[in-house]
Design an enzyme around this catalytic site. Sequence first.
Site, short mmCIF file in Angstrom:
data_model
loop_
_atom_site.label_atom_id
_atom_site.label_comp_id
_atom_site.label_asym_id
_atom_site.label_seq_id
_atom_site.Cartn_x
_atom_site.Cartn_y
_atom_site.Cartn_z
N ASN A 6 41.08 32.37 32.91
CA ASN A 6 40.90 33.59 33.21
C ASN A 6 42.04 34.00 34.23
OD1 ASN A 6 40.31 35.77 34.89
ND2 ASN A 6 38.38 35.80 34.00
N ASP A 8 42.77 36.84 35.57
CA ASP A 8 42.68 38.19 36.33
C ASP A 8 43.19 37.99 37.73
OD1 ASP A 8 41.01 38.99 34.51
OD2 ASP A 8 39.25 38.87 35.53
N HIS A 9 43.13 36.72 38.44
CA HIS A 9 43.42 36.66 39.89
C HIS A 9 44.98 36.67 40.11
CE1 HIS A 9 39.51 36.18 41.85
NE2 HIS A 9 39.07 35.85 40.72
N ARG A 17 49.67 44.04 46.62
CA ARG A 17 51.18 44.63 46.93
C ARG A 17 51.35 46.10 46.24
NH1 ARG A 17 55.23 42.84 50.47
NH2 ARG A 17 53.82 42.51 52.43
N HIS A 42 39.64 40.20 32.17
CA HIS A 42 38.56 41.20 32.49
C HIS A 42 39.00 42.74 32.64
CE1 HIS A 42 34.40 42.06 34.94
NE2 HIS A 42 34.75 42.85 33.77
N ARG A 44 38.21 45.86 33.90
CA ARG A 44 36.92 46.45 34.57
C ARG A 44 36.97 48.11 34.78
NH1 ARG A 44 33.97 42.69 38.23
NH2 ARG A 44 32.88 44.26 38.77
N ARG A 48 40.69 47.59 38.64
CA ARG A 48 41.00 47.02 40.24
C ARG A 48 41.94 45.69 39.95
NH1 ARG A 48 35.60 43.73 42.14
NH2 ARG A 48 34.60 45.76 41.67
N HIS A 49 41.95 45.09 38.75
CA HIS A 49 43.02 43.88 38.79
C HIS A 49 43.87 44.21 37.35
CE1 HIS A 49 39.63 42.07 36.80
NE2 HIS A 49 38.94 41.61 37.98
N GLU A 69 36.73 40.43 28.69
CA GLU A 69 35.50 40.84 29.06
C GLU A 69 35.32 42.09 29.59
OE1 GLU A 69 35.45 38.60 32.78
OE2 GLU A 69 35.51 36.57 31.88
N THR A 99 32.76 40.33 42.34
CA THR A 99 32.47 39.96 41.14
C THR A 99 31.47 39.97 40.53
OG1 THR A 99 33.23 37.62 39.83
CG2 THR A 99 32.04 37.25 41.85
N THR A 100 31.50 39.30 39.04
CA THR A 100 30.16 39.55 38.13
C THR A 100 28.93 39.02 38.75
OG1 THR A 100 32.05 39.95 36.27
CG2 THR A 100 29.61 39.87 35.66
N GLU A 155 27.79 33.40 26.55
CA GLU A 155 28.37 32.75 27.75
C GLU A 155 27.31 32.70 28.89
OE1 GLU A 155 32.44 34.03 28.64
OE2 GLU A 155 32.09 32.94 30.70
N HIS A 218 32.01 31.09 35.37
CA HIS A 218 31.66 31.57 36.72
C HIS A 218 31.52 30.64 37.90
CE1 HIS A 218 31.07 34.48 39.78
NE2 HIS A 218 31.39 35.73 38.65
N GLY A 219 32.43 30.66 38.53
CA GLY A 219 32.39 29.67 39.86
C GLY A 219 32.62 28.47 39.71
N GLY A 240 38.63 30.92 36.19
CA GLY A 240 39.67 31.75 36.88
C GLY A 240 39.83 31.55 38.13
N GLN A 241 39.22 31.71 39.00
CA GLN A 241 39.23 31.76 40.37
C GLN A 241 39.87 30.39 41.07
OE1 GLN A 241 38.12 30.60 43.57
NE2 GLN A 241 39.36 32.01 44.92
N1 PXP Z 1 33.34 34.43 32.66
C1 PXP Z 1 33.04 35.66 32.58
C2 PXP Z 1 32.18 36.21 31.80
C3 PXP Z 1 33.58 36.26 34.25
O1 PXP Z 1 32.91 37.62 34.20
C4 PXP Z 1 34.15 35.67 34.91
C5 PXP Z 1 34.81 36.27 36.24
O2 PXP Z 1 35.58 37.37 35.83
C6 PXP Z 1 34.57 34.32 34.63
C7 PXP Z 1 34.12 33.56 33.53
C8 PXP Z 1 35.44 33.38 35.75
O3 PXP Z 1 34.83 33.28 36.87
P1 PXP Z 1 35.66 32.39 37.93
O4 PXP Z 1 36.82 33.50 38.39
O5 PXP Z 1 34.64 32.50 39.00
O6 PXP Z 1 36.12 31.10 37.69
#
Ligand code: PXP
Length: 264
Positions: A6, A8-9, A17, A42, A44, A48-49, A69, A99-100, A155, A218-219, A240-241
Site C-alpha cells: 500500500n 498511500d503513505h 508539503r 486508497h 478517500r 487527503r493523500h 480501496e 485510518t480505516t 480482506e 491493517h497495522g 502500507g504504513q
Molecule cells: N488494507 C486495507 C483495506 C486498508 O484500508 C489499509 C489502510 O489503508 C491497509 C490494508 C494497509 O494498512 P497499513 O497502512 O496499516 O499497513
Amino acid sequence: MKLGVNIDHIAVLREARKINDPDPLDALSIAKRAGAAQITIHLREDRRHIHDSDVTRIIESSALPVNIECANSLEILDFLLPLKPSRLTLVPEKREEVTTEGGLNVSEKLLPTLEKILQNDIDVSLFIDSNSVENALFLRDKLGLTSKDSSFGIELHTGKFANIFLMLESNLGRTQHAIKELELPRNKLRKMLIDELNLIESSANLACQNGLGVYAGHGLNYQNVGLIANIDSISELNIGQSIIARAVFVGLESAIKEMARLIV
Ligand code: PXP
C-alpha cells in the site's frame, strides 16, 4: 503468501508539503523489483493523500495488478469503474478517522454496488471484521456467484490484533499515542491477542473452505506479521504504513524485500 504494498503513505508525505515530491508513481517499478505481487491504494472521499490523477497514472503505468480501496460512494465508483483496476476493495470510511477503523457493515445494501463492479469485469473484495464472513458468503450467494468464482473475496481487518500487539510488545503504551482502551494488565492483553488471532484464523479458514479469496491487512508490521502469515488460509497481505516507515531508513526496495521474506 502474496504481498500487496500500500503506497498511500508516499502520498501522505507529499501532501505534508503540497508539492509533487515524493511521487507514489516512482514506487511502482521498485515494488515490482522487490517482489511485491500487487499495488494497493486508497482513494478517500476527502482525497487527503491519493488524488484522482495518481489513480489514473498508477493504473496506466503499473506492471503489477492495482487494488483500489474505496468507500461505497457513487461519486468515487463513477470515477474508478472506467479505469478498470484489477480489484476494488470496499472499505468503510469516516472523514474524521486517522485510518480505516473497523470493517464494513456487510448488508444487502452493498449488492447494487457489488453487481456494478463485477459487471465491469473488476474483482471485488470486502474489508471486514472477522465476524462478518458469514454475511460475505450470503452476499456472494445473492450475487449468483459460486465457490469457483475467484472474482469475489474478503480482506480481514487485522487492526485490532495489531493494536493489542503494539500495546503488549512495543513502547506505545508509554507514549502519547497509547491506546486508552488497551491500557490493561499484560496477562489480559496476552489473552486478548490469542483470542483475536484465533478469531482471525477461524474466520479465514471458514472463508477459504467456502472458496472466497482471503486477504488480510491493517497495522501489520515487521514484528507482528509472522503471526498472521502463519495462517495458511490467508493468501495475501496488504501492508502500507510499516513498509513506508522502514523505507525512510533503508530504502523502499529493501523495506519491501524484508517484508516479503517474512511472509513467504
Ligand atoms: N488494507 C486495507 C483495506 C486498508 O484500508 C489499509 C489502510 O489503508 C491497509 C490494508 C494497509 O494498512 P497499513 O497502512 O496499516 O499497513
